[in-house]
Design an enzyme around this catalytic site. Sequence first.
Site, PDB file in Angstrom:
ATOM      1  N   LYS A 160     -12.367  -3.155 -42.218  1.00 18.72           N
ATOM      2  CA  LYS A 160     -13.235  -3.285 -43.134  1.00 18.72           C
ATOM      3  C   LYS A 160     -14.774  -3.265 -42.379  1.00 18.72           C
ATOM      4  O   LYS A 160     -15.697  -2.345 -43.099  1.00 18.72           O
ATOM      5  CB  LYS A 160     -13.472  -4.727 -43.704  1.00 18.72           C
ATOM      6  CG  LYS A 160     -14.604  -5.330 -44.190  1.00 18.72           C
ATOM      7  CD  LYS A 160     -14.458  -6.722 -44.895  1.00 18.72           C
ATOM      8  CE  LYS A 160     -14.986  -7.577 -44.077  1.00 18.72           C
ATOM      9  NZ  LYS A 160     -16.630  -7.538 -44.139  1.00 18.72           N
ATOM     10  N   ASN A 161     -14.996  -3.609 -41.239  1.00 22.03           N
ATOM     11  CA  ASN A 161     -16.516  -3.588 -40.831  1.00 22.03           C
ATOM     12  C   ASN A 161     -16.714  -2.198 -40.110  1.00 22.03           C
ATOM     13  O   ASN A 161     -17.811  -2.063 -39.915  1.00 22.03           O
ATOM     14  CB  ASN A 161     -16.482  -4.828 -39.471  1.00 22.03           C
ATOM     15  CG  ASN A 161     -16.861  -6.329 -40.452  1.00 22.03           C
ATOM     16  OD1 ASN A 161     -16.873  -6.099 -41.633  1.00 22.03           O
ATOM     17  ND2 ASN A 161     -16.937  -7.047 -39.542  1.00 22.03           N
ATOM     18  N   ARG A 198     -29.399 -14.872 -42.273  1.00 19.37           N
ATOM     19  CA  ARG A 198     -29.159 -13.692 -41.457  1.00 19.37           C
ATOM     20  C   ARG A 198     -30.079 -12.688 -42.133  1.00 19.37           C
ATOM     21  O   ARG A 198     -29.863 -11.877 -43.060  1.00 19.37           O
ATOM     22  CB  ARG A 198     -27.625 -13.199 -42.161  1.00 19.37           C
ATOM     23  CG  ARG A 198     -26.535 -14.127 -41.667  1.00 19.37           C
ATOM     24  CD  ARG A 198     -25.375 -13.972 -42.180  1.00 19.37           C
ATOM     25  NE  ARG A 198     -24.719 -12.722 -41.742  1.00 19.37           N
ATOM     26  CZ  ARG A 198     -23.497 -12.299 -42.083  1.00 19.37           C
ATOM     27  NH1 ARG A 198     -22.770 -12.977 -42.951  1.00 19.37           N
ATOM     28  NH2 ARG A 198     -23.132 -11.062 -41.343  1.00 19.37           N
ATOM     29  N   CYS A 226     -21.901 -13.506 -46.980  1.00 21.03           N
ATOM     30  CA  CYS A 226     -21.102 -14.696 -46.388  1.00 21.03           C
ATOM     31  C   CYS A 226     -22.212 -15.967 -46.310  1.00 21.03           C
ATOM     32  O   CYS A 226     -23.203 -15.705 -45.765  1.00 21.03           O
ATOM     33  CB  CYS A 226     -20.653 -14.865 -45.084  1.00 21.03           C
ATOM     34  SG  CYS A 226     -18.681 -13.753 -45.417  1.00 21.03           S
ATOM     35  N   ASP A 273     -16.252 -13.734 -35.378  1.00 19.46           N
ATOM     36  CA  ASP A 273     -15.289 -13.406 -36.850  1.00 19.46           C
ATOM     37  C   ASP A 273     -13.836 -14.047 -36.556  1.00 19.46           C
ATOM     38  O   ASP A 273     -13.180 -14.004 -37.244  1.00 19.46           O
ATOM     39  CB  ASP A 273     -15.091 -12.133 -37.180  1.00 19.46           C
ATOM     40  CG  ASP A 273     -16.677 -11.523 -38.091  1.00 19.46           C
ATOM     41  OD1 ASP A 273     -17.292 -12.548 -38.241  1.00 19.46           O
ATOM     42  OD2 ASP A 273     -16.551 -10.273 -38.278  1.00 19.46           O
ATOM     43  N   ARG A 317     -12.160 -10.514 -49.799  1.00 26.26           N
ATOM     44  CA  ARG A 317     -13.302  -9.541 -49.327  1.00 26.26           C
ATOM     45  C   ARG A 317     -12.716  -8.582 -48.124  1.00 26.26           C
ATOM     46  O   ARG A 317     -13.123  -7.688 -47.642  1.00 26.26           O
ATOM     47  CB  ARG A 317     -14.447 -10.155 -48.974  1.00 26.26           C
ATOM     48  CG  ARG A 317     -15.194 -10.749 -50.286  1.00 26.26           C
ATOM     49  CD  ARG A 317     -16.350 -11.140 -50.013  1.00 26.26           C
ATOM     50  NE  ARG A 317     -17.288 -10.395 -48.769  1.00 26.26           N
ATOM     51  CZ  ARG A 317     -17.821 -10.978 -47.962  1.00 26.26           C
ATOM     52  NH1 ARG A 317     -18.343 -12.153 -47.839  1.00 26.26           N
ATOM     53  NH2 ARG A 317     -18.496 -10.189 -47.369  1.00 26.26           N
TER      54      ARG A 317
HETATM   55  C1  UD1 Z   1     -21.489  -7.872 -38.472  1.00 25.52           C
HETATM   56  C2  UD1 Z   1     -20.186  -7.981 -38.970  1.00 25.52           C
HETATM   57  C3  UD1 Z   1     -19.984  -9.681 -38.982  1.00 25.52           C
HETATM   58  C4  UD1 Z   1     -19.826 -10.063 -37.810  1.00 25.52           C
HETATM   59  C5  UD1 Z   1     -21.070  -9.889 -37.138  1.00 25.52           C
HETATM   60  C6  UD1 Z   1     -21.367 -10.370 -35.629  1.00 25.52           C
HETATM   61  C7  UD1 Z   1     -20.161  -6.185 -40.677  1.00 25.52           C
HETATM   62  C8  UD1 Z   1     -20.086  -5.768 -42.149  1.00 25.52           C
HETATM   63  N1  UD1 Z   1     -20.287  -7.697 -40.388  1.00 25.52           N
HETATM   64  O1  UD1 Z   1     -22.440  -8.502 -39.176  1.00 25.52           O
HETATM   65  O2  UD1 Z   1     -18.755  -9.590 -39.922  1.00 25.52           O
HETATM   66  O3  UD1 Z   1     -19.797 -11.596 -37.991  1.00 25.52           O
HETATM   67  O4  UD1 Z   1     -21.676  -8.504 -36.984  1.00 25.52           O
HETATM   68  O5  UD1 Z   1     -20.262  -9.787 -34.980  1.00 25.52           O
HETATM   69  O6  UD1 Z   1     -19.980  -5.511 -39.895  1.00 25.52           O
HETATM   70  N2  UD1 Z   1     -30.075 -10.816 -36.909  1.00 25.52           N
HETATM   71  C9  UD1 Z   1     -31.444 -11.288 -37.070  1.00 25.52           C
HETATM   72  N3  UD1 Z   1     -31.966 -10.280 -37.423  1.00 25.52           N
HETATM   73  C10 UD1 Z   1     -31.460  -9.161 -37.897  1.00 25.52           C
HETATM   74  C11 UD1 Z   1     -30.112  -8.842 -37.594  1.00 25.52           C
HETATM   75  C12 UD1 Z   1     -29.444  -9.947 -36.985  1.00 25.52           C
HETATM   76  O7  UD1 Z   1     -31.912 -12.315 -36.518  1.00 25.52           O
HETATM   77  O8  UD1 Z   1     -32.397  -8.108 -38.290  1.00 25.52           O
HETATM   78  C13 UD1 Z   1     -29.201 -12.079 -36.228  1.00 25.52           C
HETATM   79  C14 UD1 Z   1     -28.202 -12.641 -37.455  1.00 25.52           C
HETATM   80  O9  UD1 Z   1     -28.765 -13.583 -37.881  1.00 25.52           O
HETATM   81  C15 UD1 Z   1     -27.107 -13.417 -36.471  1.00 25.52           C
HETATM   82  C16 UD1 Z   1     -27.050 -12.111 -35.114  1.00 25.52           C
HETATM   83  O10 UD1 Z   1     -28.125 -11.682 -35.257  1.00 25.52           O
HETATM   84  O11 UD1 Z   1     -27.137 -14.494 -36.005  1.00 25.52           O
HETATM   85  C17 UD1 Z   1     -25.981 -11.204 -35.232  1.00 25.52           C
HETATM   86  O12 UD1 Z   1     -26.028 -10.768 -36.404  1.00 25.52           O
HETATM   87  P1  UD1 Z   1     -25.416  -9.097 -36.602  1.00 25.52           P
HETATM   88  O13 UD1 Z   1     -24.894  -8.492 -35.336  1.00 25.52           O
HETATM   89  O14 UD1 Z   1     -26.604  -8.301 -37.108  1.00 25.52           O
HETATM   90  O15 UD1 Z   1     -24.272  -9.219 -37.506  1.00 25.52           O
HETATM   91  P2  UD1 Z   1     -24.036  -8.192 -39.026  1.00 25.52           P
HETATM   92  O16 UD1 Z   1     -24.237  -6.976 -38.672  1.00 25.52           O
HETATM   93  O17 UD1 Z   1     -24.680  -8.568 -40.353  1.00 25.52           O
END
Ligand code: UD1
Length: 419
Positions: free
Chosen positions: A23-24, A123, A118, A307, A399
Amino acid sequence: MEDKMLIRGGKPLSGAIDVQGAKNAALPVMAASILLKGQSLTLERVPNLHDIQTMAEMLRYLGTQVSFKNNCMTIDVPEKLKWETPAELVRKMRASSLVLGPLVARCGRAVLPLPGGCAIGSRPIDFHLKGLTKMGASIELEHGSVHASSQGRLKGTTIELDFPSVGATENLMMAASLAEGVTYIENAAQEPEIVNLANVLRLMGTPIKGAGTATIKITGQESLHSAQGEIIPDRIEASTYLIAGVASKGQVTVRGIEPEDLNALLAKLEEAGASIDIFNNEVTAKWAGDLNGVSLKTSPHPGFPTDTQPQFMAALCLASGTSVVNESVFDSRFLHINEFKKMGAKIDVQDNVAVVTGVSKLTGTEVHASDLRAGAALIILGLAAEGETLVCDLHHVWRGYEDLVSKMRSLGADLELVP
Ligand code: UD1
Protein backbone atom coordinates in the site's frame (compact mmCIF):
# COMPACT_ATOMS: atom_id res chain seq x y z
CA MET A 1 -17.74 -3.93 4.03
CA GLU A 2 -18.71 -4.95 7.56
CA ASP A 3 -17.19 -3.04 10.43
CA LYS A 4 -16.99 -5.82 13.04
CA MET A 5 -15.28 -9.18 13.30
CA LEU A 6 -15.91 -12.00 15.72
CA ILE A 7 -12.81 -14.07 16.47
CA ARG A 8 -12.84 -17.37 18.35
CA GLY A 9 -9.28 -17.40 19.63
CA GLY A 10 -6.87 -19.97 20.93
CA LYS A 11 -6.31 -21.84 17.65
CA PRO A 12 -2.76 -21.86 16.26
CA LEU A 13 -2.52 -20.50 12.70
CA SER A 14 -0.82 -22.74 10.21
CA GLY A 15 -0.12 -22.41 6.49
CA ALA A 16 1.08 -19.99 3.83
CA ILE A 17 -0.25 -16.80 2.24
CA ASP A 18 0.76 -14.76 -0.81
CA VAL A 19 1.76 -11.21 0.06
CA GLN A 20 -0.14 -8.28 -1.51
CA GLY A 21 1.48 -5.30 -3.21
CA ALA A 22 2.64 -2.63 -0.76
CA LYS A 23 0.00 0.00 0.00
CA ASN A 24 2.64 2.51 1.06
CA ALA A 25 4.57 2.02 -2.19
CA ALA A 26 1.51 2.10 -4.45
CA LEU A 27 0.19 5.43 -3.09
CA PRO A 28 3.24 7.59 -4.00
CA VAL A 29 3.79 5.74 -7.27
CA MET A 30 0.18 6.46 -8.26
CA ALA A 31 0.72 10.14 -7.37
CA ALA A 32 3.79 10.18 -9.62
CA SER A 33 1.45 9.79 -12.64
CA ILE A 34 0.55 13.48 -12.15
CA LEU A 35 3.99 14.35 -13.55
CA LEU A 36 2.89 13.06 -16.99
CA LYS A 37 1.19 14.99 -19.80
CA GLY A 38 -0.74 13.11 -22.48
CA GLN A 39 0.97 9.90 -21.32
CA SER A 40 0.05 6.94 -19.14
CA LEU A 41 1.38 4.94 -16.23
CA THR A 42 0.60 1.23 -15.89
CA LEU A 43 1.27 -0.52 -12.58
CA GLU A 44 1.23 -4.20 -11.70
CA ARG A 45 0.57 -5.67 -8.26
CA VAL A 46 -1.49 -2.76 -6.94
CA PRO A 47 -3.41 -3.96 -3.85
CA ASN A 48 -7.17 -3.52 -3.89
CA LEU A 49 -7.63 -1.46 -0.72
CA HIS A 50 -9.70 1.48 0.48
CA ASP A 51 -6.66 3.80 0.54
CA ILE A 52 -5.84 2.86 -3.05
CA GLN A 53 -9.44 3.64 -4.08
CA THR A 54 -9.15 7.00 -2.32
CA MET A 55 -5.98 7.87 -4.24
CA ALA A 56 -7.63 6.70 -7.50
CA GLU A 57 -10.59 8.95 -6.71
CA MET A 58 -8.19 11.84 -6.13
CA LEU A 59 -6.45 11.24 -9.46
CA ARG A 60 -9.82 11.02 -11.27
CA TYR A 61 -10.94 14.24 -9.61
CA LEU A 62 -7.80 15.97 -10.91
CA GLY A 63 -8.70 14.84 -14.44
CA THR A 64 -6.96 11.52 -15.10
CA GLN A 65 -8.65 8.30 -16.19
CA VAL A 66 -7.93 5.41 -13.87
CA SER A 67 -8.74 1.80 -14.69
CA PHE A 68 -8.11 -0.89 -12.09
CA LYS A 69 -8.65 -4.61 -12.62
CA ASN A 70 -6.95 -7.72 -11.24
CA ASN A 71 -4.41 -5.60 -9.36
CA CYS A 72 -3.31 -3.87 -12.57
CA MET A 73 -3.87 -0.13 -12.73
CA THR A 74 -3.57 2.19 -15.71
CA ILE A 75 -3.64 5.94 -15.22
CA ASP A 76 -4.14 7.99 -18.40
CA VAL A 77 -3.08 11.56 -17.82
CA PRO A 78 -4.38 14.36 -20.10
CA GLU A 79 -2.47 17.54 -21.02
CA LYS A 80 -4.48 19.60 -18.53
CA LEU A 81 -5.15 18.76 -14.90
CA LYS A 82 -6.99 20.49 -12.06
CA TRP A 83 -4.62 21.65 -9.35
CA GLU A 84 -7.03 22.10 -6.48
CA THR A 85 -7.66 19.02 -4.31
CA PRO A 86 -10.98 18.31 -2.52
CA ALA A 87 -11.02 18.43 1.28
CA GLU A 88 -13.14 15.23 1.65
CA LEU A 89 -10.45 13.11 0.01
CA VAL A 90 -7.50 14.76 1.74
CA ARG A 91 -9.14 14.46 5.17
CA LYS A 92 -9.93 10.80 4.50
CA MET A 93 -6.32 9.90 3.88
CA ARG A 94 -3.17 11.68 4.94
CA ALA A 95 -1.20 10.22 2.03
CA SER A 96 -3.29 12.49 -0.25
CA SER A 97 -0.62 15.09 0.54
CA LEU A 98 1.64 13.11 -1.83
CA VAL A 99 -0.04 14.87 -4.76
CA LEU A 100 1.25 18.29 -3.63
CA GLY A 101 4.82 18.02 -4.95
CA PRO A 102 3.94 16.56 -8.35
CA LEU A 103 1.03 19.03 -8.82
CA VAL A 104 3.06 22.15 -8.16
CA ALA A 105 5.94 20.83 -10.29
CA ARG A 106 3.71 20.10 -13.30
CA CYS A 107 0.89 22.70 -13.01
CA GLY A 108 2.83 25.54 -11.36
CA ARG A 109 0.29 25.61 -8.54
CA ALA A 110 -1.57 23.42 -6.11
CA VAL A 111 -4.10 23.76 -3.30
CA LEU A 112 -4.16 21.13 -0.57
CA PRO A 113 -6.44 21.26 2.48
CA LEU A 114 -4.39 20.15 5.49
CA PRO A 115 -4.49 16.34 5.64
CA GLY A 116 -6.10 13.84 8.04
CA GLY A 117 -5.41 10.10 8.29
CA CYS A 118 -4.67 7.65 11.09
CA ALA A 119 -5.13 8.95 14.63
CA ILE A 120 -1.48 8.45 15.52
CA GLY A 121 -0.25 11.72 16.86
CA SER A 122 0.34 15.09 15.31
CA ARG A 123 1.49 14.61 11.75
CA PRO A 124 2.47 17.92 10.18
CA ILE A 125 3.75 18.35 6.61
CA ASP A 126 6.22 21.13 7.38
CA PHE A 127 9.20 19.20 5.91
CA HIS A 128 7.34 18.81 2.61
CA LEU A 129 6.60 22.54 2.53
CA LYS A 130 10.12 23.59 3.54
CA GLY A 131 11.60 21.45 0.77
CA LEU A 132 9.26 22.81 -1.88
CA THR A 133 10.04 26.35 -0.72
CA LYS A 134 13.76 25.60 -1.08
CA MET A 135 13.00 24.57 -4.69
CA GLY A 136 11.50 28.00 -5.32
CA ALA A 137 7.79 27.41 -4.64
CA SER A 138 5.82 30.01 -2.69
CA ILE A 139 3.72 28.50 0.04
CA GLU A 140 0.84 30.21 1.79
CA LEU A 141 -1.60 28.91 4.34
CA GLU A 142 -5.12 30.23 3.85
CA HIS A 143 -8.32 28.99 5.52
CA GLY A 144 -6.73 25.68 6.51
CA SER A 145 -5.36 24.97 3.03
CA VAL A 146 -1.85 25.04 1.61
CA HIS A 147 -1.57 27.19 -1.51
CA ALA A 148 1.64 26.41 -3.40
CA SER A 149 2.77 28.12 -6.57
CA SER A 150 5.85 28.39 -8.71
CA GLN A 151 6.94 30.97 -11.28
CA GLY A 152 8.12 28.71 -14.10
CA ARG A 153 9.78 25.42 -13.25
CA LEU A 154 10.91 24.55 -9.73
CA LYS A 155 14.69 24.78 -9.28
CA GLY A 156 17.00 21.92 -8.38
CA THR A 157 18.76 22.46 -5.05
CA THR A 158 20.07 20.65 -1.96
CA ILE A 159 17.45 19.90 0.68
CA GLU A 160 18.40 18.51 4.05
CA LEU A 161 15.46 16.98 5.89
CA ASP A 162 15.28 17.51 9.67
CA PHE A 163 14.04 13.91 9.96
CA PRO A 164 14.05 11.18 7.29
CA SER A 165 10.32 11.57 6.61
CA VAL A 166 8.99 9.03 4.13
CA GLY A 167 6.27 11.27 2.70
CA ALA A 168 8.51 14.36 2.45
CA THR A 169 11.22 12.37 0.66
CA GLU A 170 8.63 11.04 -1.81
CA ASN A 171 6.96 14.40 -2.42
CA LEU A 172 10.33 16.06 -3.06
CA MET A 173 11.61 13.25 -5.32
CA MET A 174 8.52 13.68 -7.50
CA ALA A 175 8.72 17.49 -7.55
CA ALA A 176 12.45 17.33 -8.36
CA SER A 177 11.76 15.08 -11.36
CA LEU A 178 10.32 18.08 -13.28
CA ALA A 179 12.58 20.74 -11.73
CA GLU A 180 15.29 22.58 -13.59
CA GLY A 181 18.67 21.06 -12.70
CA VAL A 182 19.78 18.62 -10.05
CA THR A 183 18.24 18.13 -6.59
CA TYR A 184 19.96 16.40 -3.70
CA ILE A 185 17.81 15.20 -0.80
CA GLU A 186 20.00 14.73 2.28
CA ASN A 187 18.92 12.75 5.36
CA ALA A 188 16.40 11.11 3.03
CA ALA A 189 14.17 8.24 4.11
CA GLN A 190 15.63 4.86 3.09
CA GLU A 191 12.49 2.70 3.12
CA PRO A 192 12.02 0.09 0.35
CA GLU A 193 8.98 2.13 -0.79
CA ILE A 194 11.37 5.00 -1.64
CA VAL A 195 13.37 2.64 -3.86
CA ASN A 196 10.15 1.50 -5.54
CA LEU A 197 9.17 5.10 -6.32
CA ALA A 198 12.66 5.86 -7.65
CA ASN A 199 12.50 2.82 -9.94
CA VAL A 200 9.17 3.93 -11.42
CA LEU A 201 10.33 7.56 -11.81
CA ARG A 202 13.42 6.21 -13.60
CA LEU A 203 11.17 4.23 -15.97
CA MET A 204 9.28 7.49 -16.63
CA GLY A 205 12.57 9.16 -17.64
CA THR A 206 14.03 10.71 -14.45
CA PRO A 207 17.68 9.86 -13.70
CA ILE A 208 17.81 9.09 -9.94
CA LYS A 209 20.72 7.85 -7.88
CA GLY A 210 21.04 6.87 -4.24
CA ALA A 211 17.45 5.84 -3.45
CA GLY A 212 17.66 3.55 -0.41
CA THR A 213 20.56 5.59 1.03
CA ALA A 214 20.56 8.87 2.95
CA THR A 215 21.38 10.98 -0.12
CA ILE A 216 19.24 10.91 -3.25
CA LYS A 217 20.26 12.71 -6.44
CA ILE A 218 17.48 13.56 -8.90
CA THR A 219 18.17 15.11 -12.30
CA GLY A 220 15.07 17.06 -13.29
CA GLN A 221 13.58 16.69 -16.78
CA GLU A 222 11.45 18.98 -18.93
CA SER A 223 8.93 16.20 -19.43
CA LEU A 224 8.47 12.54 -18.59
CA HIS A 225 6.96 9.70 -20.59
CA SER A 226 4.66 6.68 -20.32
CA ALA A 227 5.94 3.73 -18.32
CA GLN A 228 4.98 0.34 -16.93
CA GLY A 229 6.05 -0.32 -13.38
CA GLU A 230 5.51 -2.76 -10.55
CA ILE A 231 4.70 -2.37 -6.86
CA ILE A 232 6.92 -4.17 -4.33
CA PRO A 233 5.48 -6.74 -1.90
CA ASP A 234 3.98 -5.32 1.29
CA ARG A 235 6.46 -5.85 4.12
CA ILE A 236 3.97 -4.64 6.72
CA GLU A 237 1.25 -7.07 5.62
CA ALA A 238 3.82 -9.89 5.60
CA SER A 239 5.02 -8.90 9.09
CA THR A 240 1.46 -8.87 10.41
CA TYR A 241 0.83 -12.48 9.31
CA LEU A 242 4.21 -13.68 10.60
CA ILE A 243 3.52 -12.14 14.00
CA ALA A 244 -0.01 -13.61 14.00
CA GLY A 245 1.48 -17.06 13.38
CA VAL A 246 3.86 -16.79 16.31
CA ALA A 247 1.38 -15.10 18.68
CA SER A 248 -1.20 -17.85 18.05
CA LYS A 249 1.47 -20.51 18.79
CA GLY A 250 1.43 -21.66 15.19
CA GLN A 251 3.49 -21.24 12.07
CA VAL A 252 2.94 -18.98 9.05
CA THR A 253 4.80 -18.71 5.75
CA VAL A 254 4.60 -15.55 3.65
CA ARG A 255 5.32 -16.03 -0.06
CA GLY A 256 6.54 -13.49 -2.58
CA ILE A 257 8.36 -11.18 -0.16
CA GLU A 258 11.80 -9.56 -0.14
CA PRO A 259 13.14 -11.14 3.11
CA GLU A 260 15.73 -8.37 3.58
CA ASP A 261 12.94 -5.84 3.98
CA LEU A 262 11.86 -7.74 7.11
CA ASN A 263 15.30 -7.91 8.79
CA ALA A 264 14.52 -5.78 11.84
CA LEU A 265 11.29 -7.62 12.59
CA LEU A 266 12.76 -11.10 12.01
CA ALA A 267 15.67 -10.34 14.34
CA LYS A 268 13.23 -9.36 17.12
CA LEU A 269 11.01 -12.39 16.53
CA GLU A 270 14.09 -14.61 16.85
CA GLU A 271 15.26 -12.77 19.95
CA ALA A 272 11.83 -13.45 21.46
CA GLY A 273 12.33 -17.16 20.81
CA ALA A 274 10.48 -17.77 17.52
CA SER A 275 12.20 -19.78 14.83
CA ILE A 276 12.64 -18.17 11.40
CA ASP A 277 13.29 -19.87 8.07
CA ILE A 278 14.11 -18.01 4.88
CA PHE A 279 14.03 -19.69 1.49
CA ASN A 280 14.29 -17.47 -1.59
CA ASN A 281 11.22 -15.23 -1.46
CA GLU A 282 9.50 -17.09 1.36
CA VAL A 283 9.77 -16.49 5.07
CA THR A 284 8.37 -18.78 7.77
CA ALA A 285 7.98 -17.79 11.40
CA LYS A 286 7.21 -20.57 13.87
CA TRP A 287 6.32 -20.56 17.54
CA ALA A 288 8.98 -22.67 19.29
CA GLY A 289 7.86 -22.60 22.91
CA ASP A 290 6.88 -19.67 25.12
CA LEU A 291 8.13 -16.29 23.91
CA ASN A 292 10.37 -14.23 26.13
CA GLY A 293 10.11 -10.48 26.52
CA VAL A 294 12.32 -8.27 24.33
CA SER A 295 12.97 -4.55 24.10
CA LEU A 296 12.77 -2.49 20.96
CA LYS A 297 12.74 1.04 19.66
CA THR A 298 10.99 1.97 16.44
CA SER A 299 13.04 4.04 14.01
CA PRO A 300 13.25 4.86 10.30
CA HIS A 301 14.30 2.02 7.96
CA PRO A 302 16.37 -0.12 8.37
CA GLY A 303 15.26 0.15 12.02
CA PHE A 304 12.22 -1.54 13.54
CA PRO A 305 9.17 -0.21 11.64
CA THR A 306 6.62 1.81 13.57
CA ASP A 307 3.97 0.19 11.36
CA THR A 308 4.57 -3.20 13.02
CA GLN A 309 4.94 -1.88 16.58
CA PRO A 310 1.28 -2.49 17.63
CA GLN A 311 1.20 -6.01 16.11
CA PHE A 312 4.50 -7.00 17.75
CA MET A 313 3.36 -5.58 21.06
CA ALA A 314 0.29 -7.86 20.80
CA ALA A 315 2.63 -10.88 20.67
CA LEU A 316 4.69 -9.55 23.59
CA CYS A 317 1.59 -9.38 25.83
CA LEU A 318 1.82 -13.19 26.16
CA ALA A 319 5.62 -13.43 26.43
CA SER A 320 7.21 -14.33 29.74
CA GLY A 321 9.03 -11.50 31.45
CA THR A 322 9.10 -7.82 30.63
CA SER A 323 9.35 -6.02 27.29
CA VAL A 324 10.11 -2.35 26.75
CA VAL A 325 8.69 -0.77 23.59
CA ASN A 326 9.95 2.69 22.70
CA GLU A 327 8.00 4.44 19.93
CA SER A 328 10.35 7.07 18.54
CA VAL A 329 8.76 7.84 15.15
CA PHE A 330 5.28 9.02 16.16
CA ASP A 331 3.81 10.67 19.24
CA SER A 332 0.74 8.92 20.65
CA ARG A 333 1.08 5.70 18.71
CA PHE A 334 -0.10 3.73 21.72
CA LEU A 335 -3.86 4.07 21.28
CA HIS A 336 -4.14 0.26 21.04
CA ILE A 337 -2.89 -0.22 24.61
CA ASN A 338 -6.18 0.61 26.35
CA GLU A 339 -7.93 -1.96 24.17
CA PHE A 340 -5.18 -4.54 24.88
CA LYS A 341 -5.77 -3.97 28.60
CA LYS A 342 -9.47 -4.78 28.23
CA MET A 343 -8.33 -8.28 27.23
CA GLY A 344 -6.07 -8.66 30.24
CA ALA A 345 -2.74 -7.31 28.99
CA LYS A 346 -0.47 -5.67 31.58
CA ILE A 347 1.13 -2.54 30.13
CA ASP A 348 2.39 0.67 31.71
CA VAL A 349 2.98 3.71 29.54
CA GLN A 350 5.11 6.72 30.17
CA ASP A 351 5.35 9.17 27.28
CA ASN A 352 6.53 7.17 24.27
CA VAL A 353 7.68 4.12 26.23
CA ALA A 354 5.47 1.13 27.06
CA VAL A 355 6.51 -1.54 29.53
CA VAL A 356 4.72 -4.81 28.80
CA THR A 357 4.62 -7.43 31.55
CA GLY A 358 3.75 -10.76 29.98
CA VAL A 359 0.64 -12.59 31.20
CA SER A 360 -0.17 -16.28 30.80
CA LYS A 361 -3.55 -15.72 29.17
CA LEU A 362 -5.72 -13.08 27.54
CA THR A 363 -9.50 -13.18 27.42
CA GLY A 364 -11.67 -12.11 24.50
CA THR A 365 -14.00 -9.12 24.81
CA GLU A 366 -15.26 -6.21 22.67
CA VAL A 367 -12.44 -3.92 21.47
CA HIS A 368 -12.21 -0.98 19.06
CA ALA A 369 -9.59 -0.26 16.39
CA SER A 370 -8.29 3.32 16.54
CA ASP A 371 -6.20 3.13 13.37
CA LEU A 372 -5.03 0.69 10.71
CA ARG A 373 -2.19 -1.13 12.47
CA ALA A 374 -3.90 -0.96 15.88
CA GLY A 375 -6.76 -2.84 14.21
CA ALA A 376 -4.38 -5.49 12.88
CA ALA A 377 -2.87 -5.82 16.36
CA LEU A 378 -6.31 -6.38 17.93
CA ILE A 379 -7.02 -9.14 15.42
CA ILE A 380 -3.73 -10.81 16.42
CA LEU A 381 -4.63 -10.47 20.08
CA GLY A 382 -8.08 -11.95 19.41
CA LEU A 383 -6.47 -14.94 17.68
CA ALA A 384 -4.14 -15.48 20.64
CA ALA A 385 -6.77 -14.92 23.36
CA GLU A 386 -9.14 -17.41 24.94
CA GLY A 387 -12.82 -17.09 24.10
CA GLU A 388 -14.52 -14.68 21.71
CA THR A 389 -13.19 -11.27 20.73
CA LEU A 390 -15.31 -8.74 18.86
CA VAL A 391 -13.10 -6.26 17.01
CA CYS A 392 -15.05 -3.13 16.01
CA ASP A 393 -14.25 -0.20 13.70
CA LEU A 394 -12.64 -2.44 11.12
CA HIS A 395 -12.96 0.26 8.44
CA HIS A 396 -9.44 1.25 9.54
CA VAL A 397 -8.21 -2.25 8.70
CA TRP A 398 -9.78 -2.31 5.22
CA ARG A 399 -7.55 0.65 4.37
CA GLY A 400 -4.52 -1.63 4.35
CA TYR A 401 -5.23 -5.39 4.24
CA GLU A 402 -6.51 -7.08 1.08
CA ASP A 403 -8.63 -10.24 1.55
CA LEU A 404 -7.79 -10.38 5.24
CA VAL A 405 -10.72 -12.63 6.14
CA SER A 406 -10.01 -15.26 3.47
CA LYS A 407 -6.25 -15.16 4.09
CA MET A 408 -6.73 -15.62 7.84
CA ARG A 409 -9.26 -18.41 7.29
CA SER A 410 -6.88 -20.20 4.93
CA LEU A 411 -4.46 -20.27 7.88
CA GLY A 412 -7.12 -21.86 10.08
CA ALA A 413 -8.30 -18.74 11.92
CA ASP A 414 -11.83 -19.06 13.27
CA LEU A 415 -13.32 -15.66 12.51
CA GLU A 416 -16.26 -14.06 10.74
CA LEU A 417 -17.51 -10.61 9.84
CA VAL A 418 -20.70 -9.63 11.62
CA PRO A 419 -23.20 -6.98 10.53
C1 UD1 B 1 4.70 6.91 6.11
C2 UD1 B 1 3.77 5.71 6.03
C3 UD1 B 1 3.30 5.34 7.42
C4 UD1 B 1 4.49 5.09 8.34
C5 UD1 B 1 5.46 6.27 8.31
C6 UD1 B 1 6.73 6.02 9.09
C7 UD1 B 1 2.76 6.00 3.84
C8 UD1 B 1 1.54 6.32 3.07
N1 UD1 B 1 2.64 6.07 5.19
O1 UD1 B 1 3.94 7.97 6.67
O2 UD1 B 1 2.50 4.15 7.31
O3 UD1 B 1 4.04 4.90 9.65
O4 UD1 B 1 5.81 6.58 6.95
O5 UD1 B 1 7.36 4.89 8.61
O6 UD1 B 1 3.79 5.68 3.31
N2 UD1 B 1 6.94 14.69 10.32
C9 UD1 B 1 7.00 16.03 10.59
N3 UD1 B 1 6.90 16.91 9.55
C10 UD1 B 1 6.72 16.49 8.27
C11 UD1 B 1 6.66 15.11 8.00
C12 UD1 B 1 6.78 14.22 9.05
O7 UD1 B 1 7.17 16.44 11.74
O8 UD1 B 1 6.63 17.33 7.37
C13 UD1 B 1 7.07 13.71 11.43
C14 UD1 B 1 5.77 12.94 11.64
O9 UD1 B 1 4.88 13.64 12.44
C15 UD1 B 1 6.28 11.67 12.27
C16 UD1 B 1 7.64 11.46 11.60
O10 UD1 B 1 8.02 12.74 11.07
O11 UD1 B 1 6.47 11.86 13.65
C17 UD1 B 1 7.65 10.44 10.49
O12 UD1 B 1 6.68 10.73 9.53
P1 UD1 B 1 6.82 10.33 8.00
O13 UD1 B 1 8.01 9.48 7.78
O14 UD1 B 1 6.67 11.56 7.19
O15 UD1 B 1 5.52 9.43 7.81
P2 UD1 B 1 4.50 9.47 6.62
O16 UD1 B 1 5.20 9.68 5.33
O17 UD1 B 1 3.35 10.32 6.96
